[in-house]
Design a protein around this motif. Structure first.
Motif, PDB file in Angstrom:
ATOM      1  N   MET A   1       0.840  -1.191   0.000  1.00 29.24           N
ATOM      2  CA  MET A   1       0.000   0.000   0.000  1.00 29.24           C
ATOM      3  C   MET A   1       0.881   1.249   0.000  1.00 29.24           C
ATOM      4  SD  MET A   1      -2.901  -1.292   2.755  1.00 29.24           S
ATOM      5  CE  MET A   1      -3.818   0.260   2.760  1.00 29.24           C
ATOM      6  N   ASP A   2       0.376   2.319  -0.592  1.00 32.63           N
ATOM      7  CA  ASP A   2       1.179   3.542  -0.662  1.00 32.63           C
ATOM      8  C   ASP A   2       1.556   4.005   0.740  1.00 32.63           C
ATOM      9  OD1 ASP A   2       1.087   3.590  -3.440  1.00 32.63           O
ATOM     10  OD2 ASP A   2      -0.830   4.647  -3.451  1.00 32.63           O
ATOM     11  N   GLY A   3       2.825   4.207   0.946  1.00 27.64           N
ATOM     12  CA  GLY A   3       3.322   4.661   2.244  1.00 27.64           C
ATOM     13  C   GLY A   3       3.810   3.552   3.156  1.00 27.64           C
ATOM     14  N   ALA A   4       3.591   2.307   2.765  1.00 23.54           N
ATOM     15  CA  ALA A   4       4.034   1.197   3.619  1.00 23.54           C
ATOM     16  C   ALA A   4       5.562   1.108   3.625  1.00 23.54           C
ATOM     17  CB  ALA A   4       3.432  -0.115   3.134  1.00 23.54           C
ATOM     18  N   LEU A   5       6.130   0.714   4.738  1.00 23.77           N
ATOM     19  CA  LEU A   5       7.580   0.658   4.914  1.00 23.77           C
ATOM     20  C   LEU A   5       8.232  -0.368   3.994  1.00 23.77           C
ATOM     21  CD1 LEU A   5       7.708   0.703   8.817  1.00 23.77           C
ATOM     22  CD2 LEU A   5       8.389   2.564   7.287  1.00 23.77           C
ATOM     23  N   LEU A   6       9.373   0.007   3.413  1.00 23.04           N
ATOM     24  CA  LEU A   6      10.114  -0.923   2.559  1.00 23.04           C
ATOM     25  C   LEU A   6      10.614  -2.134   3.355  1.00 23.04           C
ATOM     26  CD1 LEU A   6      12.314   1.478   0.405  1.00 23.04           C
ATOM     27  CD2 LEU A   6      10.113   0.445  -0.166  1.00 23.04           C
ATOM     28  N   GLY A   7      11.025  -1.905   4.583  1.00 20.65           N
ATOM     29  CA  GLY A   7      11.546  -2.999   5.395  1.00 20.65           C
ATOM     30  C   GLY A   7      10.494  -4.027   5.768  1.00 20.65           C
ATOM     31  N   SER A   8       9.238  -3.677   5.576  1.00 22.35           N
ATOM     32  CA  SER A   8       8.146  -4.590   5.918  1.00 22.35           C
ATOM     33  C   SER A   8       7.753  -5.507   4.763  1.00 22.35           C
ATOM     34  CB  SER A   8       6.915  -3.789   6.373  1.00 22.35           C
ATOM     35  OG  SER A   8       7.129  -3.265   7.671  1.00 22.35           O
ATOM     36  N   ILE A   9       8.295  -5.278   3.583  1.00 21.69           N
ATOM     37  CA  ILE A   9       8.005  -6.173   2.461  1.00 21.69           C
ATOM     38  C   ILE A   9       8.469  -7.572   2.815  1.00 21.69           C
ATOM     39  CG2 ILE A   9       8.515  -6.700   0.044  1.00 21.69           C
ATOM     40  CD1 ILE A   9       9.107  -3.671  -0.349  1.00 21.69           C
ATOM     41  N   ASP A  10       9.741  -7.671   3.174  1.00 21.12           N
ATOM     42  CA  ASP A  10      10.329  -8.966   3.503  1.00 21.12           C
ATOM     43  C   ASP A  10       9.605  -9.618   4.678  1.00 21.12           C
ATOM     44  OD1 ASP A  10      12.619 -10.936   3.321  1.00 21.12           O
ATOM     45  OD2 ASP A  10      12.889 -10.234   5.377  1.00 21.12           O
ATOM     46  N   ILE A  11       9.214  -8.787   5.641  1.00 25.18           N
ATOM     47  CA  ILE A  11       8.560  -9.336   6.835  1.00 25.18           C
ATOM     48  C   ILE A  11       7.183  -9.893   6.486  1.00 25.18           C
ATOM     49  CG2 ILE A  11       7.710  -8.790   9.156  1.00 25.18           C
ATOM     50  CD1 ILE A  11       9.913  -6.617   9.309  1.00 25.18           C
ATOM     51  N   ALA A  12       6.426  -9.180   5.665  1.00 19.61           N
ATOM     52  CA  ALA A  12       5.088  -9.654   5.282  1.00 19.61           C
ATOM     53  C   ALA A  12       5.184 -10.977   4.526  1.00 19.61           C
ATOM     54  CB  ALA A  12       4.383  -8.600   4.417  1.00 19.61           C
ATOM     55  N   VAL A  13       6.084 -11.028   3.568  1.00 21.94           N
ATOM     56  CA  VAL A  13       6.245 -12.256   2.775  1.00 21.94           C
ATOM     57  C   VAL A  13       6.686 -13.397   3.682  1.00 21.94           C
ATOM     58  CG1 VAL A  13       7.572 -13.352   0.922  1.00 21.94           C
ATOM     59  CG2 VAL A  13       6.750 -10.995   0.644  1.00 21.94           C
ATOM     60  N   ASN A  14       7.601 -13.099   4.574  1.00 17.33           N
ATOM     61  CA  ASN A  14       8.153 -14.146   5.432  1.00 17.33           C
ATOM     62  C   ASN A  14       7.161 -14.587   6.505  1.00 17.33           C
ATOM     63  OD1 ASN A  14      10.040 -15.970   6.250  1.00 17.33           O
ATOM     64  ND2 ASN A  14      11.678 -14.482   6.520  1.00 17.33           N
ATOM     65  N   LYS A  15       6.294 -13.701   6.957  1.00 18.35           N
ATOM     66  CA  LYS A  15       5.227 -14.137   7.876  1.00 18.35           C
ATOM     67  C   LYS A  15       4.317 -15.133   7.169  1.00 18.35           C
ATOM     68  CE  LYS A  15       4.730 -10.083  10.958  1.00 18.35           C
ATOM     69  NZ  LYS A  15       3.916  -8.875  11.245  1.00 18.35           N
ATOM     70  N   ALA A  16       3.951 -14.821   5.936  1.00 16.45           N
ATOM     71  CA  ALA A  16       3.087 -15.739   5.178  1.00 16.45           C
ATOM     72  C   ALA A  16       3.807 -17.061   4.928  1.00 16.45           C
ATOM     73  CB  ALA A  16       2.666 -15.092   3.849  1.00 16.45           C
ATOM     74  N   ARG A  17       5.089 -16.986   4.602  1.00 17.18           N
ATOM     75  CA  ARG A  17       5.882 -18.191   4.354  1.00 17.18           C
ATOM     76  C   ARG A  17       5.954 -19.066   5.611  1.00 17.18           C
ATOM     77  NH1 ARG A  17      11.392 -20.045   4.292  1.00 17.18           N
ATOM     78  NH2 ARG A  17      11.941 -18.277   5.612  1.00 17.18           N
ATOM     79  N   THR A  18       6.202 -18.405   6.739  1.00 15.48           N
ATOM     80  CA  THR A  18       6.298 -19.130   8.004  1.00 15.48           C
ATOM     81  C   THR A  18       4.968 -19.817   8.334  1.00 15.48           C
ATOM     82  OG1 THR A  18       7.993 -17.600   8.823  1.00 15.48           O
ATOM     83  CG2 THR A  18       6.755 -18.853  10.481  1.00 15.48           C
ATOM     84  N   ALA A  19       3.874 -19.091   8.183  1.00 17.85           N
ATOM     85  CA  ALA A  19       2.549 -19.659   8.479  1.00 17.85           C
ATOM     86  C   ALA A  19       2.212 -20.798   7.524  1.00 17.85           C
ATOM     87  CB  ALA A  19       1.479 -18.567   8.405  1.00 17.85           C
TER      88      ALA A  19
END
Lengths: 133, 133, 133, 133
Positions: free
Chosen positions: B42-60
């Protein structure tokens, strides 16, 4: 986007403070997308601190936040156990600071490493202040 | 296997909740094999959170379990010290949730990052609920 | 910077063309700093093409150039033997295209993978054209 | 060991030539141990060339040889097939040059990337010549 001239002013201000307190430091400036813009290793600065300086700047750029503030989230008892291991490994102690333009938009980040953490922070603050002047 | 339409519904529901609470988020949907299906920053979302979002989904997806439940195993005193370092590095705080079909079969996972952990969890729950509706 | 709405228009245009020619594709949109903005894997698209689509977009963003143009430099007899091994590995065949705004400034890139290279290119061109419309 | 002042002179000379020929370049200076000493990305220089500039300097420092000379060994028909894949990946086309002191001792290397290979070489030669002056 941060310009080369701005990046040089940031590094020069950091170097000036580093000399004042007698700490040879590595100083890295990245743009808002966390890509390297300028870097200098002062004579005598530790080799192992090159990666730390660059990664502090990268961490601050990726999260638009000081590195030690990110560190709060992943300390024991913090909300985000293991956060420091994301993004290929973050540096979450002091010395990385976002750089902002006159409108308070983040245009990059500076990272400093070479001395004690308090010294690195002092140098990084002096460096970041160069854009505010 | 989760379909593209389902993945889009999940992301749309997450985005709607994110806007309601004013948190620009990264939202990733992976299939049951932990392969990326859909993603939006989403516009304005942190760049450092891209990896975290993907990795949370991967972990789950890899453990068919919410990320914070996996976190219980590797906290101090938990049964599985260092578990978060397996699989190339897991994310073990809240915001990753398995996605299930009508028969309660896991068909993928959603991961959200961008706000405080409690906000990420709220957005992820709203996202995951889209498939139950 | 490319917006979420723009990224979605790019992906929607790519998907429309992919359906017309019957090729399930992976479509990735990155910003000008090569950070993921949006992604979709159409139903039936190859898993091995996820990484290729993302990396085509990354390659095009990093060099502000179509991936096949970069490929010219590193073909046998080209000027830059081994260029494709820099930056952690580039993808240097067709399917990655820079995205430009109305002033011809690069604001990101799209990468497509899933069919034959000529099909990927056709889909990527349709996707990129969405911002010109 | 190369000093910070020397590294800056090398970069300044490279920048001056780059401006003369209208090529925004990335310029990296490493010491004889292949550790980063100074770096600048001129405004408008390609992001994908950051890694290439640093790696050209690294390659030249590791082998005390110009990058294109190393390239001769690994071209088809050369003596060392695959050499470019050692050391985590070398860059073996022109633009990396060892830096020598007055006694012809290698004290570091400069790497340039941003334009055509011939332009990068011209800038790197101008940069390296700064220490001879």
């Amino acid at each position: 986007m941060i310009t080369t001239d701005e990046a040089r002013r940031v590094i020069a201000a950091g170097e000036a403070r580093a000399r004042e307190i007698g700490v040879p430091a590595n100083i890295a400036v990245l743009d808002a997308g966390a890509h390297m813009k300028a870097f200098v290793r002062m004579d005598g600065a530790l080799l192992g601190s090159i990666d730390i300086a660059v990664n502090k700047a990268r961490t601050a750029a990726l999260f638009s936040m000081r590195t030690e503030a990110i560190g709060e989230f992943c300390r024991p008892g913090g909300t985000s156990f293991g956060l420091e291991q994301t993004n290929g490994g973050l540096v979450v102690f002091a010395g990385g600071i976002p750089l902002t333009d006159g409108s308070n938009i983040v245009i990059g980040a500076v990272g400093v490493s070479g001395g004690a953490v308090a010294q690195d922070l002092e140098i990084a603050q002096a460096a970041a202040a160069a854009l505010a002047a």
